[in-house]
Scaffold this active site. Structure first.
Site, PDB file in Angstrom:
ATOM      1  N   GLY A 171       2.670 -34.790  -7.630  1.00 23.68           N
ATOM      2  CA  GLY A 171       3.309 -36.104  -7.611  1.00 23.68           C
ATOM      3  C   GLY A 171       4.479 -36.143  -6.655  1.00 23.68           C
ATOM      4  N   HIS A 209       1.541 -35.899   1.624  1.00 25.66           N
ATOM      5  CA  HIS A 209       0.426 -35.988   0.668  1.00 25.66           C
ATOM      6  C   HIS A 209      -0.568 -37.068   1.111  1.00 25.66           C
ATOM      7  CE1 HIS A 209       3.729 -34.644  -2.182  1.00 25.66           C
ATOM      8  NE2 HIS A 209       2.806 -33.745  -2.418  1.00 25.66           N
ATOM      9  N   GLN A 228      -1.253 -27.529   4.961  1.00 29.01           N
ATOM     10  CA  GLN A 228      -0.958 -26.261   5.646  1.00 29.01           C
ATOM     11  C   GLN A 228       0.530 -25.894   5.593  1.00 29.01           C
ATOM     12  OE1 GLN A 228      -3.305 -25.476   9.240  1.00 29.01           O
ATOM     13  NE2 GLN A 228      -1.477 -24.610  10.189  1.00 29.01           N
ATOM     14  N   HIS A 243       4.613 -38.245  -0.797  1.00 25.23           N
ATOM     15  CA  HIS A 243       5.237 -38.678   0.462  1.00 25.23           C
ATOM     16  C   HIS A 243       4.143 -38.717   1.534  1.00 25.23           C
ATOM     17  CE1 HIS A 243       4.979 -34.440   1.377  1.00 25.23           C
ATOM     18  NE2 HIS A 243       5.769 -34.135   0.350  1.00 25.23           N
ATOM     19  N   GLN A 302       3.953 -22.486 -12.403  1.00 25.56           N
ATOM     20  CA  GLN A 302       4.284 -22.060 -11.042  1.00 25.56           C
ATOM     21  C   GLN A 302       5.788 -22.134 -10.754  1.00 25.56           C
ATOM     22  OE1 GLN A 302       1.677 -25.278  -9.278  1.00 25.56           O
ATOM     23  NE2 GLN A 302       3.219 -25.231  -7.653  1.00 25.56           N
ATOM     24  N   VAL A 355       2.915 -32.569   8.053  1.00 20.92           N
ATOM     25  CA  VAL A 355       3.479 -33.826   8.563  1.00 20.92           C
ATOM     26  C   VAL A 355       4.992 -33.656   8.613  1.00 20.92           C
ATOM     27  CG1 VAL A 355       3.720 -36.308   8.146  1.00 20.92           C
ATOM     28  CG2 VAL A 355       1.575 -35.148   7.592  1.00 20.92           C
TER      29      VAL A 355
HETATM   30  O1  PAF Z   1       1.000 -27.816  -3.598  1.00 20.11           O
HETATM   31  C1  PAF Z   1       1.210 -28.296  -4.735  1.00 20.11           C
HETATM   32  O2  PAF Z   1       1.665 -29.433  -4.880  1.00 20.11           O
HETATM   33  C2  PAF Z   1       0.879 -27.458  -5.972  1.00 20.11           C
HETATM   34  O3  PAF Z   1       1.155 -26.122  -5.747  1.00 20.11           O
HETATM   35  C3  PAF Z   1      -0.553 -27.659  -6.467  1.00 20.11           C
HETATM   36  C4  PAF Z   1      -1.588 -27.188  -5.454  1.00 20.11           C
HETATM   37  C5  PAF Z   1      -0.793 -29.121  -6.793  1.00 20.11           C
HETATM   38  C6  PAF Z   1      -0.779 -26.846  -7.747  1.00 20.11           C
HETATM   39  O4  PAF Z   1       0.088 -27.240  -8.755  1.00 20.11           O
END
Ligand code: PAF
Length: 307
Positions: free
Chosen positions: A34, A40, A151, A37, A63, A179
Site C-alpha cells: 500500500g 507502484h 527493480q 506511488h 518483514q 521510477v
Molecule cells: O515490496 C514490497 O512492497 C513488499 O516487500 C512485498 C513484495 C509486497 C511483500 O510484502
C-alpha cells in the site's frame, strides 16, 4: 471509473478469481504494502498490458524487524484505491488482515539462503525471510500466471526469483524499472519520512550511484575503489551507510574486478528514513550500460514468452 472491489477473505478472493483463472490471458499479480506511488502504479500499468491485474495491499509484519517502522508504516486504503481506479485492467484489490495471512497457530517460514544472505540479509535479519514467506502465501492463494516486482528492491527480486525456481511456482516474473523523482530520488513509500531538508539530502544515494558508474565509465574496474567512491560521497553528505556495494547480479557475491552484469547497491539512512537504491549495469569491453536485473524478467521477455 469506479474503485476496484476490495476482497479481504480467502473465500472472496477465490470467488473473484475463479473466472480469471480460466481466462485466456494470464492473471497478473502485483503485491504491495500500500501507500501507493507512481513507482507502484508503473508496475500495475506494466502488468495490465499482460492480463487482468490483482493488486494486494498488506503491510506484512514478518518483514519488519523489532525496531523498524511496522506501526508507523502509512496505511490509507482510500488513497490507494483512488489511484488504482485510474488504471484500466485492475480487476480487484486483495487487502487481508494479519490474522488471515498469519493465523495464530501458523509457524511456517520460507527462506532463501545464498542470494538472501548478504546486503539486506545482513543488515535486516529476517526481513527477506518475511518477504518470501508472505509472497509464497500470496502466490498460493492468488495463483497468478505473472507477478510483477519493482527493480528498486533488487535483492527482493532476486530472492523471489530463486524461490520461484526452487519451489517451482508455475508463474513468470516481471521486474519493472525503478521510477525516479525529477531530481533522481528513487520513489519509495519511506520518502514520506523525510522532512524538507532531508528530502534534499536524500538524492545523495543516486548521486553516489552515479559516481560509481562514472568511475566505471572512466575505466576503473577495481570493485573496492568503486565502493570507496560511493561510500565517500554518502558519508561526506551525512548519510549513515549500511552498505555501498558492487556485486555480481547472479548471486550478489562480491567481486574484485568489475565485469559482466553487476549491481551497485546502497542502503543508507537519511534522518530516520532507511533508503535503498541501486543501478544494474553491464560492464564489458564495449563499455558500461544500464541493464535489466535479469534478461528473462523484463516486460518484453515475458510478453514475448506469453505470445
Ligand atoms: O515490496 C514490497 O512492497 C513488499 O516487500 C512485498 C513484495 C509486497 C511483500 O510484502
Amino acid at each position: 471509473m469506479s474503485s476496484p472491489p476490495v476482497l479481504t477473505t480467502e473465500a472472496e478472493l477465490k470467488e473473484a478469481l475463479a473466472p480469471l483463472w480460466e481466462a485466456q490471458r494470464p492473471l497478473v499479480f502485483v503485491p504491495t504494502m500500500g501507500d501507493l506511488h507512481r513507482g507502484h502504479l508503473s508496475l500495475v500499468e506494466l502488468g495490465a498490458r499482460l492480463g487482468p491485474v490483482l493488486v494486494s495491499i498488506f503491510v506484512n509484519p514478518t518483514q519488519f524487524g523489532p525496531n523498524e517502522d511496522y506501526d508507523a508504516y502509512p496505511r490509507d486504503l482510500r488513497h490507494d484505491l483512488d489511484l488504482l481506479e485510474q488504471i484500466d485492467g485492475v480487476e480487484a484489490v486483495f487487502a487481508p488482515d494479519a490474522a488471515t495471512m498469519y493465523p495464530p497457530d501458523d509457524t511456517t517460514f520460507v527462506e532463501v539462503t545464498g542470494v538472501g544472505e548478504p546486503l539486506e540479509g545482513e543488515f535486516r535479519p529476517g526481513h527477506l525471510r518475511g518477504v518470501t514467506t508472505i509472497v509464497a502465501k500470496l502466490f498460493l492463494l492468488v495463483r497468478p500466471g505473472v507477478a510483477v516486482f519493482g527493480q528498486k528492491d533488487a535483492q527482493q527480486c532476486l530472492v523471489v526469483r530463486r524461490m520461484v525456481e526452487d519451489l517451482r511456482f508455475p508463474l513468470r516474473l516481471v521486474f519493472g524499472p525503478t521510477v525516479r523523482e525529477e531530481d533522481g530520488l528513487a520513489m519509495s513509500s519511506r520518502n514520506r519520512y523525510l522532512d524538507g531538508e532531508q528530502r534534499k539530502r536524500a538524492t545523495v544515494l543516486v548521486r553516489a550511484l552515479r559516481r560509481g558508474r562514472e568511475a566505471l565509465e572512466q575505466g576503473e574496474r577495481r570493485a573496492d575503489v568503486v565502493e570507496a567512491l560511493m561510500l565517500d560521497q554518502l558519508r561526506r553528505e551525512g548519510a549513515e551507510v549500511d552498505y555501498a556495494a558492487v556485486r555480481r547480479v547472479d548471486d550478489l557475491s562480491p567481486l574484485e574486478r568489475v565485469e559482466g552484469r553487476v549491481l551497485l547497491a546502497i542502503a543508507a539512512r537519511v534522518g530516520s528514513a532507511r533508503l535503498i537504491d541501486n543501478f544494474c549495469l553491464q560492464v564489458d569491453e564495449g563499455g558500461v550500460r544500464e541493464a535489466p536485473l535479469r534478461d528473462d524478467n523484463t516486460f518484453e521477455a515475458v510478453a514475448s514468452a506469453l505470445r
